[in-house]
Design a protein around this motif. Structure first.
Motif, PDB file in Angstrom:
ATOM      1  N   ASP A   1       1.017  -1.344   0.018  1.00 10.51           N
ATOM      2  CA  ASP A   1       0.210  -0.283   0.145  1.00 10.51           C
ATOM      3  C   ASP A   1       0.794   1.134   0.035  1.00 10.51           C
ATOM      4  OD1 ASP A   1      -2.105   2.002   0.237  1.00 10.51           O
ATOM      5  OD2 ASP A   1      -2.795   0.745   1.885  1.00 10.51           O
ATOM      6  N   ALA A   2       1.363   2.143  -1.629  1.00  9.28           N
ATOM      7  CA  ALA A   2       2.284   3.060  -1.202  1.00  9.28           C
ATOM      8  C   ALA A   2       1.520   4.184  -0.454  1.00  9.28           C
ATOM      9  CB  ALA A   2       2.386   3.629  -2.816  1.00  9.28           C
ATOM     10  N   ALA A   3       0.038   4.686  -0.732  1.00 11.27           N
ATOM     11  CA  ALA A   3      -0.037   5.899   0.072  1.00 11.27           C
ATOM     12  C   ALA A   3       0.025   5.879   1.668  1.00 11.27           C
ATOM     13  CB  ALA A   3      -1.798   6.103   0.046  1.00 11.27           C
ATOM     14  N   ALA A   4      -0.260   4.278   2.472  1.00 10.85           N
ATOM     15  CA  ALA A   4       0.579   4.161   3.965  1.00 10.85           C
ATOM     16  C   ALA A   4       1.550   3.909   3.936  1.00 10.85           C
ATOM     17  CB  ALA A   4      -0.954   2.615   3.963  1.00 10.85           C
ATOM     18  N   LEU A   5       2.003   3.673   3.047  1.00 13.15           N
ATOM     19  CA  LEU A   5       4.177   3.556   3.670  1.00 13.15           C
ATOM     20  C   LEU A   5       4.411   5.226   3.040  1.00 13.15           C
ATOM     21  CD1 LEU A   5       5.280   0.335   1.788  1.00 13.15           C
ATOM     22  CD2 LEU A   5       4.222   0.888   3.656  1.00 13.15           C
ATOM     23  N   ALA A   6       3.731   6.150   2.775  1.00 16.93           N
ATOM     24  CA  ALA A   6       3.683   7.177   2.396  1.00 16.93           C
ATOM     25  C   ALA A   6       3.388   8.106   3.458  1.00 16.93           C
ATOM     26  CB  ALA A   6       3.356   8.048   0.865  1.00 16.93           C
ATOM     27  N   LYS A   7       2.260   7.791   4.302  1.00 15.73           N
ATOM     28  CA  LYS A   7       2.246   8.298   5.209  1.00 15.73           C
ATOM     29  C   LYS A   7       2.929   8.062   6.497  1.00 15.73           C
ATOM     30  CE  LYS A   7      -3.220   8.271   4.582  1.00 15.73           C
ATOM     31  NZ  LYS A   7      -3.949   7.796   5.071  1.00 15.73           N
ATOM     32  N   ILE A   8       3.694   6.704   6.542  1.00 16.68           N
ATOM     33  CA  ILE A   8       4.524   6.123   7.856  1.00 16.68           C
ATOM     34  C   ILE A   8       5.640   7.009   7.299  1.00 16.68           C
ATOM     35  CG2 ILE A   8       6.099   4.240   8.868  1.00 16.68           C
ATOM     36  CD1 ILE A   8       3.299   2.810   7.637  1.00 16.68           C
ATOM     37  N   ARG A   9       6.699   6.887   6.249  1.00 18.82           N
ATOM     38  CA  ARG A   9       7.363   7.879   6.380  1.00 18.82           C
ATOM     39  C   ARG A   9       7.136   8.983   6.595  1.00 18.82           C
ATOM     40  NH1 ARG A   9      12.093   8.042   1.575  1.00 18.82           N
ATOM     41  NH2 ARG A   9      11.376   5.909   1.859  1.00 18.82           N
ATOM     42  N   ASP A  10       6.296   9.757   6.672  1.00 17.91           N
ATOM     43  CA  ASP A  10       5.894  11.035   6.476  1.00 17.91           C
ATOM     44  C   ASP A  10       5.728  11.249   8.206  1.00 17.91           C
ATOM     45  OD1 ASP A  10       5.252  13.866   5.700  1.00 17.91           O
ATOM     46  OD2 ASP A  10       3.147  13.527   6.854  1.00 17.91           O
ATOM     47  N   GLU A  11       5.236  10.842   8.943  1.00 18.73           N
ATOM     48  CA  GLU A  11       4.604  11.166  10.528  1.00 18.73           C
ATOM     49  C   GLU A  11       6.561  10.707  10.850  1.00 18.73           C
ATOM     50  OE1 GLU A  11       3.371  11.673  14.272  1.00 18.73           O
ATOM     51  OE2 GLU A  11       2.452  11.748  11.614  1.00 18.73           O
ATOM     52  N   GLY A  12       6.415   9.579  10.231  1.00 13.97           N
ATOM     53  CA  GLY A  12       7.810   8.854  11.297  1.00 13.97           C
ATOM     54  C   GLY A  12       9.876   9.927  10.738  1.00 13.97           C
ATOM     55  N   MET A  13       9.342  10.905   9.753  1.00 15.02           N
ATOM     56  CA  MET A  13      10.421  11.665   9.586  1.00 15.02           C
ATOM     57  C   MET A  13      10.433  12.710   9.813  1.00 15.02           C
ATOM     58  SD  MET A  13      12.903   9.692   8.003  1.00 15.02           S
ATOM     59  CE  MET A  13      13.416   8.286   7.315  1.00 15.02           C
ATOM     60  N   ASN A  14       9.020  13.321   9.869  1.00 13.79           N
ATOM     61  CA  ASN A  14       8.654  15.106  10.023  1.00 13.79           C
ATOM     62  C   ASN A  14       8.240  15.721  11.607  1.00 13.79           C
ATOM     63  OD1 ASN A  14       9.201  15.546   7.302  1.00 13.79           O
ATOM     64  ND2 ASN A  14       7.811  14.723   6.539  1.00 13.79           N
ATOM     65  N   ARG A  15       7.675  14.390  12.360  1.00 14.94           N
ATOM     66  CA  ARG A  15       6.871  14.487  13.356  1.00 14.94           C
ATOM     67  C   ARG A  15       7.652  13.094  14.559  1.00 14.94           C
ATOM     68  NH1 ARG A  15       4.089  16.035   9.976  1.00 14.94           N
ATOM     69  NH2 ARG A  15       3.084  13.719   9.222  1.00 14.94           N
ATOM     70  N   SER A  16       8.359  13.018  14.323  1.00  8.95           N
ATOM     71  CA  SER A  16       9.439  12.242  14.609  1.00  8.95           C
ATOM     72  C   SER A  16       9.306  12.034  17.001  1.00  8.95           C
ATOM     73  CB  SER A  16      10.367  11.107  14.433  1.00  8.95           C
ATOM     74  OG  SER A  16      11.605  10.281  15.876  1.00  8.95           O
ATOM     75  N   LYS A  17       9.004  10.963  17.651  1.00 12.80           N
ATOM     76  CA  LYS A  17       9.006  11.419  19.006  1.00 12.80           C
ATOM     77  C   LYS A  17      10.490  10.292  19.223  1.00 12.80           C
ATOM     78  CE  LYS A  17       5.087  14.632  19.507  1.00 12.80           C
ATOM     79  NZ  LYS A  17       5.592  15.839  19.630  1.00 12.80           N
ATOM     80  N   VAL A  18      10.745   9.998  18.058  1.00 12.99           N
ATOM     81  CA  VAL A  18      11.723   9.085  19.326  1.00 12.99           C
ATOM     82  C   VAL A  18      13.245   8.772  19.840  1.00 12.99           C
ATOM     83  CG1 VAL A  18      13.587   9.365  17.318  1.00 12.99           C
ATOM     84  CG2 VAL A  18      13.157   6.813  18.264  1.00 12.99           C
ATOM     85  N   MET A  19      13.181  10.689  19.502  1.00 13.05           N
ATOM     86  CA  MET A  19      14.930  10.752  20.955  1.00 13.05           C
ATOM     87  C   MET A  19      13.943  11.504  22.229  1.00 13.05           C
ATOM     88  SD  MET A  19      17.164  10.269  19.502  1.00 13.05           S
ATOM     89  CE  MET A  19      18.667  11.411  20.398  1.00 13.05           C
ATOM     90  N   GLU A  20      12.549  11.618  21.854  1.00  9.76           N
ATOM     91  CA  GLU A  20      12.012  12.076  23.367  1.00  9.76           C
ATOM     92  C   GLU A  20      11.795  11.012  24.047  1.00  9.76           C
ATOM     93  OE1 GLU A  20       7.239  13.332  24.771  1.00  9.76           O
ATOM     94  OE2 GLU A  20       8.315  14.401  23.039  1.00  9.76           O
ATOM     95  N   THR A  21      11.126   9.596  23.753  1.00 14.01           N
ATOM     96  CA  THR A  21      11.159   8.127  24.058  1.00 14.01           C
ATOM     97  C   THR A  21      12.204   7.792  24.893  1.00 14.01           C
ATOM     98  OG1 THR A  21       9.105   8.445  22.667  1.00 14.01           O
ATOM     99  CG2 THR A  21      10.498   6.180  23.699  1.00 14.01           C
ATOM    100  N   ALA A  22      13.768   8.365  23.893  1.00 13.56           N
ATOM    101  CA  ALA A  22      15.150   8.173  24.335  1.00 13.56           C
ATOM    102  C   ALA A  22      15.297   8.770  25.174  1.00 13.56           C
ATOM    103  CB  ALA A  22      16.283   7.879  23.297  1.00 13.56           C
ATOM    104  N   PHE A  23      15.011   9.747  25.923  1.00 11.93           N
ATOM    105  CA  PHE A  23      15.042  10.654  26.948  1.00 11.93           C
ATOM    106  C   PHE A  23      15.087   9.957  27.905  1.00 11.93           C
ATOM    107  CE2 PHE A  23      13.419  14.391  29.186  1.00 11.93           C
ATOM    108  CZ  PHE A  23      14.804  14.194  30.062  1.00 11.93           C
ATOM    109  N   TYR A  24      13.639   9.798  28.101  1.00  5.55           N
ATOM    110  CA  TYR A  24      12.863   9.174  28.778  1.00  5.55           C
ATOM    111  C   TYR A  24      13.098   7.785  29.580  1.00  5.55           C
ATOM    112  CZ  TYR A  24       9.616  12.760  29.611  1.00  5.55           C
ATOM    113  OH  TYR A  24       8.675  14.159  30.087  1.00  5.55           O
ATOM    114  N   LEU A  25      13.827   6.620  28.651  1.00  7.12           N
ATOM    115  CA  LEU A  25      13.719   6.164  29.041  1.00  7.12           C
ATOM    116  C   LEU A  25      15.862   6.067  29.033  1.00  7.12           C
ATOM    117  CD1 LEU A  25      12.717   4.062  25.794  1.00  7.12           C
ATOM    118  CD2 LEU A  25      12.087   4.002  28.513  1.00  7.12           C
ATOM    119  N   THR A  26      16.170   6.661  29.054  1.00 12.31           N
ATOM    120  CA  THR A  26      17.870   6.683  29.501  1.00 12.31           C
ATOM    121  C   THR A  26      17.700   8.282  30.807  1.00 12.31           C
ATOM    122  OG1 THR A  26      17.976   8.376  27.884  1.00 12.31           O
ATOM    123  CG2 THR A  26      18.250   6.130  27.128  1.00 12.31           C
ATOM    124  N   ASP A  27      17.357   8.697  30.653  1.00  8.81           N
ATOM    125  CA  ASP A  27      18.057  10.268  31.366  1.00  8.81           C
ATOM    126  C   ASP A  27      16.948  10.506  32.079  1.00  8.81           C
ATOM    127  OD1 ASP A  27      20.166  11.016  29.724  1.00  8.81           O
ATOM    128  OD2 ASP A  27      19.112  12.826  28.846  1.00  8.81           O
TER     129      ASP A  27
END
Length: 518
Positions: free
Chosen positions: A28-54
């Motif tokens: 599903d190209a449209a779904a994969l495009a949504k995933i990429r857009d959300e993950g690359m442009n509105r990521s929370k991964v570093m915020e999550t990593a901060f809470y897990l570590t620091d």
């Protein structure tokens, strides 16, 4: 996509062409495009990593830090909108252990603070302890006799097994195109053979020596121990200095130090210079709850026929205690949490149920995932399958540092390789295009593979995982690279979504035989 990447992908697809012709994937190209857009442009991964570590800190098995992380991740997954968020016991583990205070310094022939931390599950000192140093070198149990009567009220400095070597190449390393190409070729390593009698005898002798040393130190009345292994440029590897079992024998207070500090102490003593060390450790054991736990949560499936089937993803939440376990494995957990956040944020409706699991007690032997698999799917000792075994579509794991994903290990599953190649094709421009039939080192996907379930680990760039961050005092948030974790989150979310949307579960290898008792 650059020309070399296109050529590499074309070559891989050509090699797999017959299989691909039989297994064309509906992406599903449209779904994969949504995933990429959300993950690359509105990521929370570093915020999550901060809470897990620091914020949550080190997460040693059954420690207060791991309990904090369990509670935080459960709440965060529920906040994302996942259901059935739960901290689930996998079975009996052993004592919890936490550090409340730690200090070590050389006080003679001059003062110098040393880099070190107590070994896990070792007891406290009776307040500050300032003692003369004795160096112990023992290659065999017979070598211990020379120290009889010499250790009482002393701090024992253990010898360093191997000399330090300077780094010969840059610490940060990424896979080259040639590296990845080699991974797709048949492995040239010889077939694994059982250990011969000499090797088994050597292992037995080393285990006996470790036990004899520990027993002698306690019996002779030593005040404490300093030890060191591995590490470069002020880093040191950390581990446990005593068992975590509830009925473990008494041990001495022990601090693991940077090899450079340990070697300085040894050189001074061997030169006849009197050396004095002050150390203080305050550690606390938890014996009320000896169980280990995993954190699990779900995105419910939407297809009437397929929602009872499950796609799982996970990584281990526990860590060692010298740092905050960033690359091992807050990075993997942050990516997996980000993957399910992305899927919820995009509003995509997976056909199958998606279940995330953040494993406990991995560092001591994959206990969390093995316990979960035994409770839900099958016991590898008997291979008696539970009803849920048939319902698992796939399990995806991340636990090889903080590097971006370059592909996936197919774990010897030839039927799944062409499927994964097609799933990776949209991410060749992000550097992820390699499928290898090989396996990587032991981590939680092994628990699934051991009972015939399709469990997989992603290929990641090594960066400075070895020798700088893996199990060392340098495994901190500062070692994480945001762009790498964003890329990994997008790839994982897409794989999980593809597996959840597929008409059939992923193909499986033949069921293994019941494991032989060790």
């Amino acid at each position: 996509m650059n020309k070399l990447a296109l050529l590499t992908l074309a070559g891989l697809l050509a090699n797999l062409a017959p299989a691909i012709a039989q297994t064309t994937e509906k992406l599903d190209a449209a779904a994969l495009a949504k995933i990429r857009d959300e993950g690359m442009n509105r990521s929370k991964v570093m915020e999550t990593a901060f809470y897990l570590t620091d914020v949550n800190g080190p997460r040693l098995a059954n420690s207060d830090g791991l309990k904090r992380a369990n509670e935080w991740t459960k709440a965060q997954l529920a906040k994302y909108g996942l259901t059935n968020a739960n901290i689930e016991a996998w079975g009996d583990f052993g004592r919890g252990w936490d550090i409340e205070k730690s200090y070590v310094a050389m006080t003679a022939p001059y003062y110098h603070a040393l880099v070190g931390i107590p070994k896990a599950w070792t007891p406290s000192t009776p307040g500050p302890v300032r003692k003369q140093v004795v160096v112990m070198k023992a290659a065999t149990e017979a070598d211990l006799a020379q120290y009889k009567g010499q250790l009482r009220d002393k701090i024992v400095v253990m010898s360093v097994a191997a000399p330090l070597k300077p780094a010969t190449e840059g610490a940060i390393r990424r896979y080259t195109d040639e590296d990845l190409k080699k991974m797709t070729e048949p492995a040239s390593t010889p077939a694994r053979t059982a250990p011969d009698a000499a090797m088994l005898a050597s292992r037995k002798a080393m285990a006996a020596l470790r036990t004899a040393v520990a027993d002698m130190l306690v019996a002779e009345g030593a005040a404490g121990v300093l030890s060191a292994r591995g590490g470069i440029y002020g880093t040191f590897n950390t581990s446990n200095g005593a068992p975590y079992a509830a009925d473990a024998k008494p041990a001495l207070p022990e601090i693991e130090t940077a090899p450079e500090d340990q070697l300085r102490l040894i050189r001074l003593v061997e030169a006849g210079v009197p050396v004095e060390v002050e150390m203080e450790t305050k550690t606390r054991f938890q014996t009320q709850d000896l169980k280990g736990y995993n954190v699990v949560a779900e995105i419910p499936g939407t297809d009437k026929k397929l929602k009872s089937e499950v796609v799982m993803l996970g990584g281990h939440l526990d860590s060692w205690h010298a740092a905050t376990g960033a690359t091992d494995n807050a990075a993997g957990c942050a990516v997996m949490m980000e993957a399910v956040r992305i899927l919820k944020a995009t509003g995509l409706k997976p056909r199958r149920t998606i279940r995330i699991a953040l494993w406990g007690e991995e560092e001591e032997g994959l206990h969390g995932s093995r316990g979960y698999v035994k409770n839900h799917f099958a016991d590898p000792a008997t291979m008696q399958l539970k009803p849920e075994h048939e319902k698992l579509a796939a399990y995806f794991n991340l636990d090889n540092g903080g590097g971006k994903i370059r592909g996936i290990y197919a774990q010897g599953n030839e039927a799944v390789a062409p499927i994964f190649q097609q799933w990776l094709a949209p991410f060749a421009d992000l550097g992820a295009s390699t499928v290898t039939l090989r396996n990587t080192g032991s981590t939680d996907h092994i628990a699934f593979d051991a009972v015939g379930l399709p469990g997989f680990q992603f290929i990641q760039d090594g960066l400075d995982y070895f020798p700088v961050t893996h199990h060392t005092n340098q495994d901190t948030y500062d070692r994480l690279i945001a762009d790498d974790l964003k890329q990994a989150s997008v790839v994982v979310a897409s794989f999980v979504y593809d597996a959840a949307m597929r008409d059939q579960k992923l193909p499986r290898k033949p069921l293994p035989a019941a494991a032989k008792p060790q």
